[in-house]
Design an enzyme around this catalytic site. Structure first.
Site, PDB file in Angstrom:
ATOM      1  N   CYS A 190      -7.369  -2.705   4.134  1.00  0.00           N
ATOM      2  CA  CYS A 190      -7.022  -1.269   4.110  1.00  0.00           C
ATOM      3  C   CYS A 190      -7.428  -0.558   2.829  1.00  0.00           C
ATOM      4  O   CYS A 190      -8.322   0.261   2.827  1.00  0.00           O
ATOM      5  CB  CYS A 190      -5.530  -1.071   4.376  1.00  0.00           C
ATOM      6  SG  CYS A 190      -5.010   0.645   4.240  1.00  0.00           S
ATOM      7  N   CYS A 203       0.840  -1.204   0.000  1.00  0.00           N
ATOM      8  CA  CYS A 203       0.000   0.000   0.000  1.00  0.00           C
ATOM      9  C   CYS A 203       0.872   1.251   0.000  1.00  0.00           C
ATOM     10  O   CYS A 203       2.033   1.216   0.414  1.00  0.00           O
ATOM     11  CB  CYS A 203      -0.893  -0.044   1.234  1.00  0.00           C
ATOM     12  SG  CYS A 203      -1.844   1.449   1.566  1.00  0.00           S
ATOM     13  N   HIS A 232       1.008  -3.758   6.173  1.00  0.00           N
ATOM     14  CA  HIS A 232      -0.134  -3.713   7.100  1.00  0.00           C
ATOM     15  C   HIS A 232      -1.401  -4.299   6.474  1.00  0.00           C
ATOM     16  O   HIS A 232      -2.344  -4.601   7.178  1.00  0.00           O
ATOM     17  CB  HIS A 232      -0.410  -2.277   7.555  1.00  0.00           C
ATOM     18  CG  HIS A 232      -0.773  -1.364   6.417  1.00  0.00           C
ATOM     19  ND1 HIS A 232       0.182  -0.777   5.621  1.00  0.00           N
ATOM     20  CD2 HIS A 232      -1.958  -0.980   5.932  1.00  0.00           C
ATOM     21  CE1 HIS A 232      -0.411  -0.068   4.701  1.00  0.00           C
ATOM     22  NE2 HIS A 232      -1.723  -0.170   4.846  1.00  0.00           N
ATOM     23  N   HIS A 289       5.306   5.300   1.970  1.00  0.00           N
ATOM     24  CA  HIS A 289       5.613   6.521   2.749  1.00  0.00           C
ATOM     25  C   HIS A 289       6.552   6.176   3.907  1.00  0.00           C
ATOM     26  O   HIS A 289       7.517   6.879   4.178  1.00  0.00           O
ATOM     27  CB  HIS A 289       4.342   7.120   3.355  1.00  0.00           C
ATOM     28  CG  HIS A 289       3.357   7.666   2.357  1.00  0.00           C
ATOM     29  ND1 HIS A 289       3.730   8.371   1.236  1.00  0.00           N
ATOM     30  CD2 HIS A 289       2.000   7.641   2.334  1.00  0.00           C
ATOM     31  CE1 HIS A 289       2.638   8.738   0.574  1.00  0.00           C
ATOM     32  NE2 HIS A 289       1.576   8.300   1.210  1.00  0.00           N
ATOM     33  N   SER A 324       0.878   3.664   1.972  1.00  0.00           N
ATOM     34  CA  SER A 324       1.362   4.027   3.311  1.00  0.00           C
ATOM     35  C   SER A 324       2.657   3.289   3.648  1.00  0.00           C
ATOM     36  O   SER A 324       3.518   3.825   4.358  1.00  0.00           O
ATOM     37  CB  SER A 324       0.305   3.711   4.375  1.00  0.00           C
ATOM     38  OG  SER A 324      -0.918   4.307   4.038  1.00  0.00           O
TER      39      SER A 324
HETATM   40  N1  APR Z   1       0.048  13.845  -9.207  1.00  0.00           N
HETATM   41  C1  APR Z   1      -0.830  12.898  -9.597  1.00  0.00           C
HETATM   42  N2  APR Z   1      -0.699  11.594  -9.282  1.00  0.00           N
HETATM   43  C2  APR Z   1       0.378  11.222  -8.573  1.00  0.00           C
HETATM   44  C3  APR Z   1       1.358  12.163  -8.129  1.00  0.00           C
HETATM   45  C4  APR Z   1       1.161  13.532  -8.487  1.00  0.00           C
HETATM   46  N3  APR Z   1       2.010  14.470  -8.123  1.00  0.00           N
HETATM   47  N4  APR Z   1       2.305  11.484  -7.442  1.00  0.00           N
HETATM   48  C5  APR Z   1       1.947  10.199  -7.425  1.00  0.00           C
HETATM   49  N5  APR Z   1       0.782  10.029  -8.106  1.00  0.00           N
HETATM   50  C6  APR Z   1       0.022   8.777  -8.328  1.00  0.00           C
HETATM   51  C7  APR Z   1       0.869   7.567  -8.616  1.00  0.00           C
HETATM   52  O1  APR Z   1       1.219   7.493  -9.977  1.00  0.00           O
HETATM   53  C8  APR Z   1      -0.067   6.439  -8.183  1.00  0.00           C
HETATM   54  O2  APR Z   1      -0.899   6.003  -9.241  1.00  0.00           O
HETATM   55  O3  APR Z   1      -0.655   8.477  -7.112  1.00  0.00           O
HETATM   56  C9  APR Z   1      -0.943   7.064  -7.105  1.00  0.00           C
HETATM   57  C10 APR Z   1      -0.665   6.514  -5.699  1.00  0.00           C
HETATM   58  O4  APR Z   1      -1.079   5.183  -5.687  1.00  0.00           O
HETATM   59  P1  APR Z   1      -0.397   4.038  -4.790  1.00  0.00           P
HETATM   60  O5  APR Z   1       1.068   4.230  -4.748  1.00  0.00           O
HETATM   61  O6  APR Z   1      -0.964   2.748  -5.236  1.00  0.00           O
HETATM   62  O7  APR Z   1      -0.888   4.378  -3.298  1.00  0.00           O
HETATM   63  P2  APR Z   1      -2.275   3.979  -2.582  1.00  0.00           P
HETATM   64  O8  APR Z   1      -2.098   2.697  -1.885  1.00  0.00           O
HETATM   65  O9  APR Z   1      -3.370   4.143  -3.551  1.00  0.00           O
HETATM   66  O10 APR Z   1      -2.353   5.104  -1.468  1.00  0.00           O
HETATM   67  C11 APR Z   1      -2.571   6.459  -1.822  1.00  0.00           C
HETATM   68  O11 APR Z   1      -3.703   6.985   0.224  1.00  0.00           O
HETATM   69  O12 APR Z   1      -4.075   6.039   2.314  1.00  0.00           O
HETATM   70  C12 APR Z   1      -3.256   6.827   1.547  1.00  0.00           C
HETATM   71  O13 APR Z   1      -1.118   6.515   2.593  1.00  0.00           O
HETATM   72  C13 APR Z   1      -1.846   6.331   1.409  1.00  0.00           C
HETATM   73  O14 APR Z   1      -1.059   8.469   0.836  1.00  0.00           O
HETATM   74  C14 APR Z   1      -1.385   7.196   0.309  1.00  0.00           C
HETATM   75  C15 APR Z   1      -2.603   7.331  -0.590  1.00  0.00           C
END
Ligand code: APR
Ligand code: ZN
Length: 374
Positions: free
Chosen positions: A174, A46, A67, A51, A48
């Site tokens: 999650c 995920c 998680h 991060h 998170s």
């Molecule tokens: N602008 C647009 N899209 C972006 C940018 C940006 N500047 N930076 C990253 N992305 C996109 C990525 O390409 C990806 O498709 O954001 C998406 C993030 O997806 P994942 O890495 O799969 O993360 P996810 O599990 O969906 O979580 C997203 O939600 O709960 C929170 O902590 C988690 O902050 C995280 C967010």
């Protein structure tokens, strides 16, 4: 028989922030009072976790990440009564102690026993159950799922239906409820409304599913990775925007496309600039902006103060506003009864031994979710 004994098994350890994970032999102590030891079956990767591994959350290292886990209870400590050995369970990044101010509040779901903000990496008694070569290893988010066995407090685990397909339902721990619930539960997206979703990863895709299920007429998807667009369209996104290819700031394009700004904007990335863009994409009078992404610690959001008076709402939401132990099992049952479908979010599955390939896939942006199988 492992009951009451320390288990030696394989786990992924992050020895420091921004360093590659290494799969090591670890010792997993038996659960203490109020704790549950789980044999992991599957885990999602995920945002998170990413991060945390990048050091954006000020966690204690070395730690075992992950998680979004599904597993089977191996043993329980004294006083545990909500789960028993053999039960299928999900691990919960947001626990539900049923005793704190938030848990006792009608709407609150941010249990005060959570370990996200901040991340201590220890069990509720202040100690860890993991060690490797004699060194103490921290937990992550009360869970730690990138391991063959983990120990979690009873408040961070929930029993699910015996028929649940364990290679997929980890997403219901999650990512799926975080996104879906943000749309249907927290925003309460209305039929015919316009929505924009920033970030089309696992969480953003689940938000799109929630908007679609709520009858939104237009769902604008924003991502810098265009590989996300075909799957997003299949889930219900009507218009895709890549901010890197636009001549104007994305919020201005969203305002132009809708004429008046959207009814509902969601941020599912976890960056302050995209949070501000989501806020500025909303209708100034009745728009609602939901912050779903987890921003790095010690960052601050800057909004033009005079633009708040006009009536729009800024709202944070974690884990879809669900009280986790009360609500998550029903989401699994809804999935088994075909009321919701998480299958499109599970784009890849790999054995735990191929963790590095799975992380590579995650970083390449080719996945929505790559599920690790133990
Ligand atoms: N602008 C647009 N899209 C972006 C940018 C940006 N500047 N930076 C990253 N992305 C996109 C990525 O390409 C990806 O498709 O954001 C998406 C993030 O997806 P994942 O890495 O799969 O993360 P996810 O599990 O969906 O979580 C997203 O939600 O709960 C929170 O902590 C988690 O902050 C995280 C967010
Ligand atoms: Zn609580």
């Amino acid at each position: 028989d492992t009951l009451g004994k320390t288990i030696t098994c394989r786990a992924a350890i992050a020895w420091a922030e921004n360093s590659p994970l290494s799969i090591e032999e670890v010792q997993v102590e038996p659960p203490k009072s109020g704790e549950v030891r789980i044999k992991m079956i599957s885990s999602g990767i995920c945002g998170s976790d990413d991060h945390m591994l990048k050091g954006e959350l000020l966690a204690n290292f070395p730690l075992i990440p992950g998680h979004e886990g599904a597993g089977i209870v191996e043993s329980v400590g004294d006083g545990v009564c909500s789960v028993k050995p053999g039960d299928k369970v999900l691990t919960l990044i947001i626990p539900q102690c049923r005793e704190c101010d938030s848990c006792l509040h009608l709407k609150g779901n941010f249990c005060e026993k959570q370990d996200v903000l901040p991340c201590s990496g220890v069990m509720l008694d202040g100690t860890s159950r993991f060690s490797c070569r004699g060194r103490k290893i921290y937990h992550s988010f009360r869970t730690s799922s990138f391991t063959e066995y983990t120990v979690v407090p009873e408040i961070a685990v929930v029993k699910i239906d015996d028929a649940a397909p364990m290679d997929k339902v980890c997403l219901i721990s999650c990512g799926f409820p975080t996104g879906y619930g943000a749309a249907v539960n927290s925003a309460k997206v209305t039929p015919g409304s316009t929505c924009v979703v920033f970030g089309l990863g696992g969480v953003g895709s689940a938000i799109v599913m929630g908007c679609k299920a709520s009858g939104a007429s237009r769902i604008i998807g924003v991502d810098i990775n265009e590989q996300k667009f075909p799957r997003a369209r299949a889930l219900g996104v009507t218009d895709c925007l890549n901010p890197k290819k636009l001549e104007k700031p994305v919020q201005e394009v969203v305002k132009e496309m809708t004429g008046v700004g959207v009814d509902f904007a969601f941020e599912a990335i976890g960056q302050v600039d995209t949070m501000a863009a989501a806020w500025n994409s909303c209708n100034h009078s009745y728009g609602v902006c939901l912050i779903v992404g987890l921003a790095p610690s010690d960052t601050h959001l800057s909004l033009e103060a005079s633009k708040i008076l006009s009536g729009k709402t800024l709202k944070g939401v974690c884990l879809g506003d669900y009280k986790t132990r009360d609500c998550i099992p029903q989401i699994v049952t809804d999935y088994l009864q075909n009321k919701i479908n998480i299958d499109p979010l599970v784009t890849h599955q790999l054995p735990f031994s191929q963790l590095h390939k799975a992380l590579e896939l995650y970083h390449s942006g080719k996945t929505i979710r790559c599920v690790l199988l133990f």
